[in-house]
Design an enzyme around this catalytic site. Structure first.
Site, short mmCIF file in Angstrom:
data_model
loop_
_atom_site.label_atom_id
_atom_site.label_comp_id
_atom_site.label_asym_id
_atom_site.label_seq_id
_atom_site.Cartn_x
_atom_site.Cartn_y
_atom_site.Cartn_z
N PHE A 199 43.27 -13.16 62.06
CA PHE A 199 42.41 -14.18 61.47
C PHE A 199 41.01 -14.03 62.04
O PHE A 199 40.83 -13.86 63.25
CB PHE A 199 42.97 -15.57 61.75
N CYS A 200 40.03 -14.10 61.17
CA CYS A 200 38.69 -13.70 61.59
C CYS A 200 37.63 -14.43 60.79
O CYS A 200 37.89 -15.05 59.76
CB CYS A 200 38.48 -12.20 61.35
#
Length: 362
Positions: free
Chosen positions: A130-131
């Site tokens: 997740f970014c």
């Protein structure tokens, strides 16, 4: 490419930028502990794949690395996969691109791990990255690229985060940030050409899709980033490769170049592009923000990092955009959060300013 003789000067530039970032992180931007820079290693692409990562591994406790592998696999890999791991690896090994498989095998031999565990841990990282990624153009036409990588296992992964200079013919061919034992890249820079980051695009049933896609010879997400950094000679070539190459899973690829308007978010299905979203600065769209959701859909209220990032960029203004202010945007909650492992800011036109800082250090 940059010569190794410039490494000391580059390191000085890194320290200077790091100091500026630390001085700028005041007020509402960040309430976290002061971040730190990860270690820097060289990986020689002129060496045989079996030898490339061994010098780096010598800096780490093998028992700690084995523990990290066991924890990641135990948490991220479904039990049904673990139960048939030997059969899975025997079926997909011949389809995995080289030199990655030989590199993983060498790492496993060094740590006394099975090849199955090495492949699984490399693929497990692909499942939950997740970014937040941002590519933006300032008022002078300079392109800047930043990203936060958010992931579980922070206490382990922060200790395994490293910057790697990949050396080819005695020169720095490209640079990236990765985890020790992981041969792919989610963040990287080809000097004076382009920058890339990857953000997960979760479509569910990931392991089933991955195994099926591997059997068709599709590429893991992070391996394609590294391959593109190694082989593509321009921003346009990189975008084409990242958009068209079949993958084992969906993803968002964010790419920045060196010339005005060279910035794009590529929304990928496994088979090809679902959407291409370039910068459009002439119409006021001088930045693109990508989290882990299709940009044409509303961000979910339970995980809306997009809106705060957009507000912060607009408050910063195009005229004041630089690596320092971009780092500040990436330091605003919830863009920056308890799962953030590292923040990278980079500009392919100024490759010596590539900077990664570890966040939430214990």
């Amino acid at each position: 490419m940059g010569t190794l003789a410039t490494r000391a000067a580059c390191h000085g530039a890194h320290l200077a930028l790091a100091l500026l970032l630390l001085l700028s992180l005041s007020g509402p931007w960040l309430s976290a502990v002061v971040p730190g820079t990860p270690p820097l290693f060289n990986v020689s692409l002129d060496a045989a794949p079996e030898q490339r990562w061994l010098p780096m591994l010598r800096h780490y406790d093998p028992d700690f690395l084995r523990t990290a592998v066991a924890q990641v696999i135990g948490d991220r890999v479904p039990q049904w996969v673990l139960g048939m791991v030997g059969e899975i690896v025997s079926k997909v090994e011949s389809f995995l691109p080289q030199p990655f498989t030989d590199e993983i095998r060498s790492i496993c031999d060094s740590l006394n791990l099975s090849l199955a565990d090495g492949i699984l841990v490399n693929l497990a990282y692909e499942a939950s990255a997740f970014c937040t990624s941002i590519v933006a153009q300032d008022s002078q036409g300079h392109i800047y690229h930043g990203r936060n990588l958010d992931y579980p296992f922070g206490k382990i992964l922060r200790k395994l985060t490293a910057n790697v200079q990949f050396i080819k013919n005695g020169q720095i061919a490209f640079t990236g940030t990765t985890f020790v034992g992981y041969v792919g890249l989610w963040t990287g820079q080809s000097p004076h050409k382009f920058t890339i980051s990857g953000d997960e695009r979760d479509k569910g049933w990931w392991w089933e899709n991955m195994i099926a896609a591997l059997s068709l010879g599709h590429s893991p997400i992070s391996w394609l980033i590294r391959k593109t950094l190694s082989e593509s000679e321009s921003f346009e070539a990189a975008v084409y490769t990242l958009a068209k190459t079949p993958l084992i899973a969906d993803v968002y690829y964010i790419v920045g170049g060196t010339s005005p308007k060279e910035g794009v978010v590529i929304t990928r299905d496994r088979g090809g592009p679902a959407d291409i979203w370039p910068l459009d600065p002439l119409n006021g769209e001088w930045f693109r923000v990508e989290t882990n959701y299709d940009h044409w859909k509303p961000a979910p209220k339970v995980d809306d990092r997009r809106t705060p990032a957009i507000k912060a960029l607009n408050a910063t203004g195009q005229a004041h955009l630089n690596l320092e202010t971009l780092f500040q945007v990436l330091s605003l909650f919830p863009v920056y959060n308890n799962y953030t492992i590292y923040t990278t800011v980079m500009s392919a036109a100024e490759p010596d300013k590539y900077l990664t800082m570890i966040r939430n250090p214990s």
